[in-house]
Design an enzyme around this catalytic site. Structure first.
Site, PDB file in Angstrom:
ATOM      1  CB  CYS A  48     -50.791 120.490  70.625  1.00  0.00           C
ATOM      2  SG  CYS A  48     -52.410 119.223  70.481  1.00  0.00           S
ATOM      3  CD  GLU A  56     -46.675 123.314  70.951  1.00  0.00           C
ATOM      4  OE1 GLU A  56     -47.672 123.041  71.226  1.00  0.00           O
ATOM      5  OE2 GLU A  56     -45.900 122.967  70.120  1.00  0.00           O
ATOM      6  CD  GLU A 105     -52.761 118.176  66.771  1.00  0.00           C
ATOM      7  OE1 GLU A 105     -52.550 119.556  67.057  1.00  0.00           O
ATOM      8  OE2 GLU A 105     -52.457 117.433  67.669  1.00  0.00           O
ATOM      9  CE  LYS A 136     -40.031 106.572  63.993  1.00  0.00           C
ATOM     10  NZ  LYS A 136     -39.551 107.357  65.079  1.00  0.00           N
TER      11      LYS A 136
END
Length: 492
Positions: free
Chosen positions: A297, A396, A263, A187
């Site tokens: 990331c 973040e 992750e 997906k």
């Protein structure tokens, strides 16, 4: 970009049970180029019924074919997929630039070429892997027995992937999962659907992958990811994305106690020790924060300078970034392109405003570039005098925003680096490699660079500590995430 639109590879259909199909209800959603804000096409908008059919196809392929047991055939199919990706690389390159806004330069590395090469590494690993380990003979309770450990595939894997490095992350999940003998339902993120649907088309048309082994269900509906995570027919979820969504995925998988690989996010620090070459520090910091507009990331978004050299480093950084080239991602000289969409741009601008409101000093950028009125661009931005507990130092941002902090020695630098809910990556720079290694050893992250070393590669496990995730992707450790261990004892 407009002149090259005809060279973009497109695939509107999804792959379910070996067939390229439209959505059950005929729905589509637009694919928008973030550098031009123009629609470049549409993609089948998968429904709950489509996801149900894909999971059923993957379940049948795992339960009713020899795919889980035929290592040689799996390796053959993976090599076919690698050959197909290599054959169509130039058109795939144009697709990634168009839908992800990735600078074309990055497609010659982590966005395309490196993941294709990595697929070959995974095939080699599967071909030579020790699937069975002999533990020898023992006599527990006086029963003489030979003990074996066998590695077996988990089953049906649901892979949910983000938009920032779509080919890299799609292949980092599909490659090891298939090599291990699993079947997969992918997906992809709705912002970069064609990178995934093209994988589906190549698998269907240019490999011998049996129907249902790989399924690709694009959709604008984020709830389809939840359906995948909740479904009892799915044995494992492999998710890459934000920590917030990762929590939801983990919770959704808990009801069926399925394995969940995550992750997630990062707030990684570049630690400059007091003897560091400041030009090397600034060069690394500028490169990191502008690479793909900071949409990664593991990008180093906190620069931690020695207080005694703070003004020197900050001045050099601002001068470097002031002349940094950014703009059209199709230009080979561009490292920094747009953000993925307007929603993400507003989010990044909101963080900059919050940083200033909490006491940071805006010394560069902070807004929308005047020379780029079209496209979702944000200027390279530097926030100085940032408190280590400020929102912009803890959360973040996923944009070209660098927070500059000060430290008072090696111990303090380590403390600041570890003052984070995340633990994904980092870098330490010092004139002394031994000193840099000693500091790096104390930073709680899954990957770390010493004096600019690069950890990236298909053989290197990637992942993080704390809220940066669970498990590792790539390398032998990443391959083994997709395997179960069966202990066998045979009475002698």
């Amino acid at each position: 970009m407009a002149d090259g639109q005809a060279d973009i590879a497109r695939e509107e259909r999804m792959l379910i049970g070996g067939r390229l199909v439209e959505a059950r209800d005929g729905g589509v959603f637009p694919n928008v180029n973030p550098a031009t804000e123009e629609e470049i096409g549409v993609t089948a908008d998968g429904t709950a019924a489509d996801m149900d059919a894909a999971i059923a196809a993957a379940r049948r392929a795992f339960d009713e074919t020899d795919w889980p047991r035929d290592v040689r055939f799996r390796v053959h199919c993976l090599r076919q997929l690698q050959q197909a990706l290599t054959k169509h690389a130039e058109r795939l390159r144009a697709t990634i630039v168009a839908e992800a806004g990735s600078p074309v330069t990055l497609t010659h590395g982590a966005q395309l070429d490196s993941p294709i090469e990595g697929l070959g590494w995974v095939a080699d690993l599967a071909e030579n892997y020790a699937w069975t380990t002999d533990l020898g003979v023992a006599e527990p309770y006086g029963i003489r027995s030979r003990r074996l450990l066998r590695r077996e595939p988990i089953g049906v894997v649901g892979a949910i992937t983000p938009w920032n490095f779509p080919m890299q992350i799609n292949l980092a999940k599909i490659g090891p999962a298939l090599a291990a003998g699993n079947t997969v339902v992918l997906k992809p993120a709705p912002d970069t659907p064609w990178t995934a649907t093209l994988l589906g088309r190549l698998a269907a048309e240019e490999t011998d992958l049996p129907p249902g082994v790989l399924n690709v269900v694009p959709s604008s509906r984020h709830e389809l990811g939840a359906l995948l995570a909740e479904d009892p027919r799915v044995d494992m979820i492999s998710f890459t994305g934000s920590t917030a969504v990762g929590r939801s995925v983990m919770a959704a998988g808990a009801a069926t106690i399925k394995k969940v690989f995550l992750e997630l996010g990062g707030k990684s620090a570049l630690l400059a020790l007091d003897d560091a070459d400041m030009r090397a520090v600034v060069g690394n910091a500028a490169f990191q924060i502008t690479t793909h507009a900071g949409q990664g990331c593991a990008i180093l978004t906190r620069l931690v300078l020695p207080r005694s050299r703070y003004a020197e480093g900050l001045e050099m950084l601002v001068e470097t970034l002031r002349e940094w080239p950014y703009g059209d991602p199709a230009d080979p000289g561009t490292l920094m392109g747009p953000l993925i969409n307007e929603r993400q741009r507003e989010r990044v601008l909101g963080y900059i405003d919050k940083g200033v409101a909490e006491g940071a000093r805006l010394v560069l950028g902070g807004g929308v570039p005047k020379h780029l009125p079209t496209g979702y661009y944000v200027e390279p931005t530097v926030l100085a005098e940032v408190d280590e507990n400020a929102t912009v130092a803890q959360e973040e941002i996923f944009g070209p925003v660098l927070c500059v902090l000060a430290h008072d020695g090696d111990d303090d630098a380590v403390r600041i680096a570890n003052n984070s809910r995340y633990g994904l990556s980092g870098m330490v720079i010092s004139a002394s490699a031994e000193r840099a290694r000693a500091v790096a050893d104390r930073v709680r992250t899954g990957t770390i660079s010493v004096n600019g070393g690069l950890f990236y590669g298909p053989d290197v496990p990637f992942g993080g500590y704390r809220q940066s995730g669970v498990g590792r992707e790539s390398g032998v450790a990443g391959f083994e995430e997709y395997l179960e261990i069966k202990a066998i004892a045979e009475r002698l």
